[in-house]
Design a protein around this motif. Structure first.
Motif, PDB file in Angstrom:
ATOM      1  N   ILE A  21       0.915  -1.216  -0.047  1.00 33.70           N
ATOM      2  CA  ILE A  21       0.026  -0.070  -0.058  1.00 33.70           C
ATOM      3  C   ILE A  21       0.944   1.289  -0.130  1.00 33.70           C
ATOM      4  CG2 ILE A  21      -1.765   1.304   1.298  1.00 33.70           C
ATOM      5  CD1 ILE A  21      -3.288  -1.237   2.003  1.00 33.70           C
ATOM      6  N   SER A  22       0.540   2.115  -0.802  1.00 36.75           N
ATOM      7  CA  SER A  22       1.281   3.377  -0.950  1.00 36.75           C
ATOM      8  C   SER A  22       1.418   4.203   0.334  1.00 36.75           C
ATOM      9  CB  SER A  22       0.619   4.449  -1.653  1.00 36.75           C
ATOM     10  OG  SER A  22       1.295   5.610  -1.967  1.00 36.75           O
ATOM     11  N   ALA A  23       2.879   4.551   0.554  1.00 39.83           N
ATOM     12  CA  ALA A  23       3.091   5.393   1.943  1.00 39.83           C
ATOM     13  C   ALA A  23       2.247   6.399   2.121  1.00 39.83           C
ATOM     14  CB  ALA A  23       4.328   5.720   1.765  1.00 39.83           C
ATOM     15  N   VAL A  67       0.586  -6.996  -2.289  1.00 36.37           N
ATOM     16  CA  VAL A  67       0.380  -7.930  -3.489  1.00 36.37           C
ATOM     17  C   VAL A  67       1.301  -8.481  -4.150  1.00 36.37           C
ATOM     18  CG1 VAL A  67      -0.876  -7.663  -5.826  1.00 36.37           C
ATOM     19  CG2 VAL A  67      -1.750  -6.262  -4.043  1.00 36.37           C
ATOM     20  N   ILE A  68       1.377  -9.860  -4.247  1.00 31.33           N
ATOM     21  CA  ILE A  68       2.531 -10.548  -4.711  1.00 31.33           C
ATOM     22  C   ILE A  68       2.109 -10.874  -6.155  1.00 31.33           C
ATOM     23  CG2 ILE A  68       4.293 -12.325  -4.523  1.00 31.33           C
ATOM     24  CD1 ILE A  68       3.414 -12.135  -1.409  1.00 31.33           C
ATOM     25  N   VAL A  69       3.164 -10.383  -7.176  1.00 32.71           N
ATOM     26  CA  VAL A  69       2.777 -11.011  -8.638  1.00 32.71           C
ATOM     27  C   VAL A  69       3.990 -11.962  -8.896  1.00 32.71           C
ATOM     28  CG1 VAL A  69       2.497 -10.254 -10.914  1.00 32.71           C
ATOM     29  CG2 VAL A  69       1.451  -8.921  -8.789  1.00 32.71           C
ATOM     30  N   ASP A  70       3.877 -12.989  -9.445  1.00 28.39           N
ATOM     31  CA  ASP A  70       4.997 -13.783 -10.049  1.00 28.39           C
ATOM     32  C   ASP A  70       4.518 -14.574 -11.234  1.00 28.39           C
ATOM     33  OD1 ASP A  70       3.308 -16.056  -9.218  1.00 28.39           O
ATOM     34  OD2 ASP A  70       4.528 -16.372  -7.392  1.00 28.39           O
ATOM     35  N   LEU A 120     -11.471  -8.529  -6.210  1.00 23.00           N
ATOM     36  CA  LEU A 120     -11.300  -7.239  -6.242  1.00 23.00           C
ATOM     37  C   LEU A 120      -9.970  -6.714  -6.674  1.00 23.00           C
ATOM     38  CD1 LEU A 120     -12.549  -4.316  -5.886  1.00 23.00           C
ATOM     39  CD2 LEU A 120     -11.882  -4.239  -3.501  1.00 23.00           C
ATOM     40  N   LEU A 121      -9.731  -6.243  -7.635  1.00 25.47           N
ATOM     41  CA  LEU A 121      -8.442  -5.631  -8.168  1.00 25.47           C
ATOM     42  C   LEU A 121      -7.821  -4.649  -7.046  1.00 25.47           C
ATOM     43  CD1 LEU A 121      -6.412  -5.432 -10.584  1.00 25.47           C
ATOM     44  CD2 LEU A 121      -7.450  -3.229 -11.069  1.00 25.47           C
ATOM     45  N   PRO A 122      -6.708  -4.991  -6.496  1.00 26.63           N
ATOM     46  CA  PRO A 122      -6.220  -4.205  -5.500  1.00 26.63           C
ATOM     47  C   PRO A 122      -5.755  -2.766  -6.174  1.00 26.63           C
ATOM     48  CG  PRO A 122      -4.957  -6.331  -5.663  1.00 26.63           C
ATOM     49  CD  PRO A 122      -5.850  -6.170  -6.695  1.00 26.63           C
ATOM     50  N   MET A 123      -5.996  -1.637  -5.599  1.00 24.76           N
ATOM     51  CA  MET A 123      -5.820  -0.535  -6.247  1.00 24.76           C
ATOM     52  C   MET A 123      -5.048   0.686  -5.523  1.00 24.76           C
ATOM     53  SD  MET A 123      -9.672  -0.072  -8.052  1.00 24.76           S
ATOM     54  CE  MET A 123      -9.089   1.046  -9.200  1.00 24.76           C
ATOM     55  N   ARG A 124      -4.762   0.377  -4.142  1.00 18.99           N
ATOM     56  CA  ARG A 124      -4.047   1.373  -3.333  1.00 18.99           C
ATOM     57  C   ARG A 124      -2.704   1.370  -3.223  1.00 18.99           C
ATOM     58  NH1 ARG A 124      -9.216   0.231  -1.027  1.00 18.99           N
ATOM     59  NH2 ARG A 124     -10.372   2.441  -1.026  1.00 18.99           N
ATOM     60  N   MET A 125      -2.174   0.448  -4.142  1.00 17.69           N
ATOM     61  CA  MET A 125      -0.671   0.165  -3.974  1.00 17.69           C
ATOM     62  C   MET A 125       0.293   1.019  -4.601  1.00 17.69           C
ATOM     63  SD  MET A 125      -0.458  -2.817  -6.765  1.00 17.69           S
ATOM     64  CE  MET A 125      -2.041  -3.478  -6.489  1.00 17.69           C
ATOM     65  N   ALA A 126       1.380   1.373  -4.185  1.00 14.42           N
ATOM     66  CA  ALA A 126       2.775   2.090  -4.956  1.00 14.42           C
ATOM     67  C   ALA A 126       2.826   1.256  -6.215  1.00 14.42           C
ATOM     68  CB  ALA A 126       3.819   2.178  -3.944  1.00 14.42           C
ATOM     69  N   GLY A 127       3.228   1.916  -7.328  1.00 18.73           N
ATOM     70  CA  GLY A 127       3.564   0.956  -8.405  1.00 18.73           C
ATOM     71  C   GLY A 127       2.241   0.537  -9.158  1.00 18.73           C
ATOM     72  N   PHE A 128       1.249   1.276  -9.075  1.00 18.37           N
ATOM     73  CA  PHE A 128      -0.059   0.506  -9.735  1.00 18.37           C
ATOM     74  C   PHE A 128       0.146   0.374 -11.065  1.00 18.37           C
ATOM     75  CE2 PHE A 128      -4.450   1.048 -11.287  1.00 18.37           C
ATOM     76  CZ  PHE A 128      -4.899   0.073 -10.779  1.00 18.37           C
ATOM     77  N   SER A 129       0.599   1.358 -11.774  1.00 20.56           N
ATOM     78  CA  SER A 129       0.752   1.483 -13.190  1.00 20.56           C
ATOM     79  C   SER A 129       1.519   0.244 -13.865  1.00 20.56           C
ATOM     80  CB  SER A 129       1.139   2.686 -13.962  1.00 20.56           C
ATOM     81  OG  SER A 129       2.309   3.001 -13.340  1.00 20.56           O
ATOM     82  N   ARG A 130       2.663  -0.056 -12.953  1.00 19.85           N
ATOM     83  CA  ARG A 130       3.535  -1.336 -13.280  1.00 19.85           C
ATOM     84  C   ARG A 130       2.719  -2.498 -13.074  1.00 19.85           C
ATOM     85  NH1 ARG A 130       8.550  -1.669  -9.674  1.00 19.85           N
ATOM     86  NH2 ARG A 130       7.824  -3.776  -9.081  1.00 19.85           N
TER      87      ARG A 130
END
Length: 184
Positions: free
Chosen positions: A13-15, A67-70, A125-135
């Motif tokens: 989650i974004s700082a 959110v972990i993406v692999d 639900l697509l997580p949307m409050r993270m840092a690096g959302f566009s990536r």
């Protein structure tokens, strides 16, 4: 569609969101025990302090979402101590090959959220409050072939900055309120 090999990437989650929500919680809650004592409310200040502490722990726990993406898929998880609490958020995981579509849904406040739809019709639900959302959404598009060019975060950073500014102003009001309650 070619599935790329991904090394595990963790999105938190974004700082600015974490700081803003914790600040807002603090400035809304801290004056309550002082006011309770000043007006001799039926709820003792100690009960309020305990409730505020528990609420802060819960809020902090929710803000540990990651959110972990692999190459396997997407996993939404929380700190281990959060997952141990019965009935609390456990997170979810979804393999890339199960994602069929990304469905937009309007919120009650007029915002737009997205759900991953699986082959079986379940929605995540697509997580949307993270840092690096566009990536993150670029990775989703690369792995699933779903067009994510129109997917935007629910709230923009400037909205949280305004809310943080309001929290700071409310903090000044809190100082006055607490000093008045202690001296009154």
């Amino acid at each position: 569609m070619t599935v790329e090999t991904l090394s595990p990437t963790v999105f938190r989650i974004s700082a600015i969101i974490r700081i803003t929500l914790l600040s807002l919680y603090t400035v809304l809650m801290i004056p309550l025990p002082f006011l309770s004592k000043a007006v001799q409310a039926p709820v003792p200040p100690m009960v309020l302090w305990v409730g505020i502490g528990l609420g802060a722990i819960i809020l902090y726990g929710l803000l540990t979402e990651q959110v972990i993406v692999d190459e396997w898929g997407i996993q939404v998880t929380y700190s281990p101590w959060v997952r141990l609490v019965p009935g609390f958020r456990k997170g979810w995981s979804l393999p890339w090959n199960q994602i069929k579509a990304l469905k937009p849904k309007t919120t009650g406040q007029g915002g737009l959220v997205y759900y991953f739809l699986t082959q079986t019709g379940e929605g995540y639900l697509l997580p949307m409050r993270m840092a690096g959302f566009s990536r993150f959404v670029a990775m989703v598009q690369a792995q699933t072939g779903i067009d994510t060019t129109d997917v935007r975060p629910l709230a923009q950073p400037w909205m949280y900055l305004i809310l943080f500014g309001c929290s700071l102003l409310l903090g000044l009001v809190d100082i006055w309120t607490i000093s008045t309650a202690l001296n009154g």
